[in-house]
Design a protein around this motif. Structure first.
Motif, PDB file in Angstrom:
ATOM      1  N   MET A  10       1.070  -0.662   0.266  1.00 23.75           N
ATOM      2  CA  MET A  10       0.400  -0.011  -0.144  1.00 23.75           C
ATOM      3  C   MET A  10       0.777   1.100  -0.019  1.00 23.75           C
ATOM      4  O   MET A  10       0.174   2.377  -0.419  1.00 23.75           O
ATOM      5  N   ARG A  11       1.959   1.218   0.746  1.00 21.78           N
ATOM      6  CA  ARG A  11       2.868   2.484   0.451  1.00 21.78           C
ATOM      7  C   ARG A  11       3.363   2.952  -0.921  1.00 21.78           C
ATOM      8  O   ARG A  11       3.109   3.749  -1.384  1.00 21.78           O
ATOM      9  N   LEU A  12       3.693   1.573  -1.474  1.00 20.92           N
ATOM     10  CA  LEU A  12       4.414   1.697  -2.744  1.00 20.92           C
ATOM     11  C   LEU A  12       2.817   2.429  -3.876  1.00 20.92           C
ATOM     12  O   LEU A  12       3.122   3.589  -4.647  1.00 20.92           O
ATOM     13  N   THR A  13       1.973   1.732  -3.292  1.00 22.59           N
ATOM     14  CA  THR A  13       0.830   2.324  -4.430  1.00 22.59           C
ATOM     15  C   THR A  13       0.103   3.775  -4.223  1.00 22.59           C
ATOM     16  O   THR A  13       0.161   4.473  -5.090  1.00 22.59           O
ATOM     17  N   LEU A  14       0.372   4.269  -2.296  1.00 23.92           N
ATOM     18  CA  LEU A  14       0.452   5.450  -2.039  1.00 23.92           C
ATOM     19  C   LEU A  14       1.441   6.585  -3.262  1.00 23.92           C
ATOM     20  O   LEU A  14       0.993   7.322  -4.114  1.00 23.92           O
ATOM     21  N   CYS A  15       2.811   6.208  -3.050  1.00 24.13           N
ATOM     22  CA  CYS A  15       3.121   6.512  -4.546  1.00 24.13           C
ATOM     23  C   CYS A  15       3.652   7.035  -5.277  1.00 24.13           C
ATOM     24  O   CYS A  15       3.062   8.019  -6.150  1.00 24.13           O
ATOM     25  N   ASP A  16       3.044   5.436  -6.079  1.00 23.38           N
ATOM     26  CA  ASP A  16       2.619   5.807  -7.276  1.00 23.38           C
ATOM     27  C   ASP A  16       1.797   6.771  -7.845  1.00 23.38           C
ATOM     28  O   ASP A  16       1.308   7.567  -8.935  1.00 23.38           O
ATOM     29  N   HIS A  25      -0.238  15.219   0.443  1.00 28.52           N
ATOM     30  CA  HIS A  25      -0.486  14.472   1.174  1.00 28.52           C
ATOM     31  C   HIS A  25       0.297  13.416   1.070  1.00 28.52           C
ATOM     32  O   HIS A  25      -0.167  12.517   2.358  1.00 28.52           O
ATOM     33  N   LEU A  26       1.595  12.795   0.761  1.00 30.40           N
ATOM     34  CA  LEU A  26       1.928  11.433   0.758  1.00 30.40           C
ATOM     35  C   LEU A  26       2.092  11.438   2.664  1.00 30.40           C
ATOM     36  O   LEU A  26       2.237  10.423   2.690  1.00 30.40           O
ATOM     37  N   GLY A  27       3.401  12.082   3.062  1.00 31.57           N
ATOM     38  CA  GLY A  27       3.754  12.281   4.035  1.00 31.57           C
ATOM     39  C   GLY A  27       2.735  12.124   4.972  1.00 31.57           C
ATOM     40  O   GLY A  27       3.218  10.895   5.932  1.00 31.57           O
ATOM     41  N   SER A  28       1.453  12.219   5.090  1.00 38.15           N
ATOM     42  CA  SER A  28       0.823  11.790   6.335  1.00 38.15           C
ATOM     43  C   SER A  28      -0.182  11.281   5.903  1.00 38.15           C
ATOM     44  O   SER A  28      -0.286   9.926   6.830  1.00 38.15           O
ATOM     45  N   CYS A  29      -0.758  10.055   4.174  1.00 38.29           N
ATOM     46  CA  CYS A  29      -0.995   9.341   4.499  1.00 38.29           C
ATOM     47  C   CYS A  29      -0.119   8.156   4.998  1.00 38.29           C
ATOM     48  O   CYS A  29       0.319   7.468   5.716  1.00 38.29           O
ATOM     49  N   LEU A  30       1.442   8.447   3.997  1.00 34.83           N
ATOM     50  CA  LEU A  30       2.144   7.342   5.196  1.00 34.83           C
ATOM     51  C   LEU A  30       2.662   6.885   6.345  1.00 34.83           C
ATOM     52  O   LEU A  30       2.851   5.903   7.029  1.00 34.83           O
ATOM     53  N   SER A  31       2.099   8.026   6.882  1.00 39.06           N
ATOM     54  CA  SER A  31       2.857   7.640   8.861  1.00 39.06           C
ATOM     55  C   SER A  31       1.187   6.626   9.221  1.00 39.06           C
ATOM     56  O   SER A  31       1.291   6.305  10.338  1.00 39.06           O
ATOM     57  N   CYS A  32       0.257   6.897   8.464  1.00 41.99           N
ATOM     58  CA  CYS A  32      -0.885   6.631   9.248  1.00 41.99           C
ATOM     59  C   CYS A  32      -1.491   4.767   8.398  1.00 41.99           C
ATOM     60  O   CYS A  32      -2.062   3.774   8.843  1.00 41.99           O
ATOM     61  N   ILE A  33      -0.387   4.573   7.418  1.00 45.27           N
ATOM     62  CA  ILE A  33      -0.953   3.068   6.546  1.00 45.27           C
ATOM     63  C   ILE A  33      -1.719   1.690   7.685  1.00 45.27           C
ATOM     64  O   ILE A  33      -1.840   0.554   7.505  1.00 45.27           O
ATOM     65  N   ASP A  34       0.363   2.050   8.944  1.00 46.46           N
ATOM     66  CA  ASP A  34       0.235   0.251   9.875  1.00 46.46           C
ATOM     67  C   ASP A  34      -1.043   0.442  10.497  1.00 46.46           C
ATOM     68  O   ASP A  34      -1.770  -0.729  10.586  1.00 46.46           O
ATOM     69  N   ILE A  35      -1.292   1.856  11.096  1.00 45.72           N
ATOM     70  CA  ILE A  35      -2.877   2.240  11.776  1.00 45.72           C
ATOM     71  C   ILE A  35      -3.967   1.580  10.816  1.00 45.72           C
ATOM     72  O   ILE A  35      -5.267   0.399  11.454  1.00 45.72           O
ATOM     73  N   LEU A  36      -4.371   1.946   9.491  1.00 41.42           N
ATOM     74  CA  LEU A  36      -5.561   1.494   8.383  1.00 41.42           C
ATOM     75  C   LEU A  36      -5.356  -0.186   8.376  1.00 41.42           C
ATOM     76  O   LEU A  36      -6.135  -0.481   8.598  1.00 41.42           O
ATOM     77  N   THR A  37      -3.844  -1.065   8.237  1.00 42.66           N
ATOM     78  CA  THR A  37      -3.953  -1.623   8.174  1.00 42.66           C
ATOM     79  C   THR A  37      -4.519  -3.057   9.330  1.00 42.66           C
ATOM     80  O   THR A  37      -5.188  -4.093   9.243  1.00 42.66           O
ATOM     81  N   SER A  38      -4.061  -2.268  10.627  1.00 44.67           N
ATOM     82  CA  SER A  38      -4.875  -3.349  11.773  1.00 44.67           C
ATOM     83  C   SER A  38      -6.067  -3.411  11.790  1.00 44.67           C
ATOM     84  O   SER A  38      -7.066  -4.502  12.072  1.00 44.67           O
ATOM     85  N   LEU A  39      -6.689  -1.934  11.412  1.00 45.28           N
ATOM     86  CA  LEU A  39      -8.055  -1.994  11.626  1.00 45.28           C
ATOM     87  C   LEU A  39      -8.709  -2.432  10.319  1.00 45.28           C
ATOM     88  O   LEU A  39      -9.297  -3.298  11.104  1.00 45.28           O
ATOM     89  N   TYR A  40      -8.433  -1.978   9.305  1.00 48.95           N
ATOM     90  CA  TYR A  40      -9.580  -3.013   8.144  1.00 48.95           C
ATOM     91  C   TYR A  40      -9.513  -4.770   8.376  1.00 48.95           C
ATOM     92  O   TYR A  40      -9.999  -5.506   7.303  1.00 48.95           O
TER      93      TYR A  40
END
Length: 267
Positions: A10-16, A25-40
């Protein structure tokens, strides 16, 4: 794939997506990806094939500028096809830069004007409590977002009503659009503040998916609302983006996406 591999993809997809759609807002997205992974993949009671199921849990994104992170998570979780992510920020698209009223499947509320999501979720949680419904409500906020007074009004109200079906997560990456969060507002000691407002409070490494999974399990056993303070790194996972606030707005070049791919071990 395990959850760490999903988060890396997902981090790579965000960058692409940022590179190809020119959305920030890439930096803000990358900081919360692990949180979203755990949630979903662990915490939320959801069914991508029945996104409006009455018994579902609700996730509300307070930091609406991280919409791309949520869209990407929903795509990987099966709410819609991943190719649709490349419509992000385009004219007429469902995938607005902040989630809008006509957002794609899985979006539960509009967001963008910071500080509203916790208040909205508090009302939803109270309604569910009154009706003896089992739904749980999760809100992800940025540390800059909790500068807003409405957050603390909602925090007092939720504790007063003993909303044990409500979980707030603070993505504490220490940076916001105009500088360091704790220089702009006196946030610390953040854990003690939430506890003083009447919340069961957990502080952890926001990139440790096992710790996040355990925290969400702990949250389900409480008799009061829960705040999880997740210490994170803006731009996490890509060395040249980490703790660099320029990536709040910068768009990666194609060669930077390739470098990110290498760093994420996805060659």
């Amino acid at each position: 794939m395990n959850l760490l591999q999903i988060a890396a993809q997902m981090r790579l997809t965000l960058c692409d997506v940022s590179n190809k759609t020119k959305t920030p807002h890439l930096g803000s997205c990358l900081s919360c990806i692990d949180i979203l992974t755990s949630l979903y993949w662990h915490a939320l009671n959801i069914d991508p094939l029945q996104p409006k199921l009455a018994t579902r849990d609700y996730f509300l994104l307070g930091k609406g500028h991280a919409a791309s992170a949520l869209y990407t998570t929903l795509a990987y979780r099966g709410f819609f096809k991943k190719d649709a992510l490349y419509e992000h920020g385009q004219t007429g698209s469902q995938f607005e830069e902040h989630p809008g009223i006509n957002g794609p499947s899985g979006i539960e509320s509009v967001s963008g004007s910071l500080g509203h999501a916790l208040s909205l979720a508090t009302g939803m949680a109270l309604s569910a409590q009154i009706q003896n419904k089992s739904n749980r409500f999760y809100v992800l906020m940025g540390d800059g977002e909790i500068n807003e007074g409405t957050v603390w009004e909602a925090a007092m109200f939720a504790a007063g009503k003993k909303l044990n079906n409500l979980v707030a997560i603070v993505d504490f990456n220490k940076l916001q659009g105009t500088g360091e969060s704790c220089d702009i507002m006196h946030l610390e000691p953040l854990e003690e503040k939430w506890r003083a407002f009447g919340w069961h409070t957990i502080r952890l490494d926001g990139h440790d998916i096992n710790a996040l999974n355990a925290a969400f399990e702990e949250a389900q056993k409480q008799s009061q609302p829960v705040c999880i303070i997740a210490d994170t790194i803006k731009g996490k996972g890509i060395s040249f983006m980490e703790n660099d606030n320029n990536w709040h707005y910068r768009i990666p070049k194609t060669e930077e996406v390739e470098r990110a791919k290498e760093e994420l071990g996805l060659q």
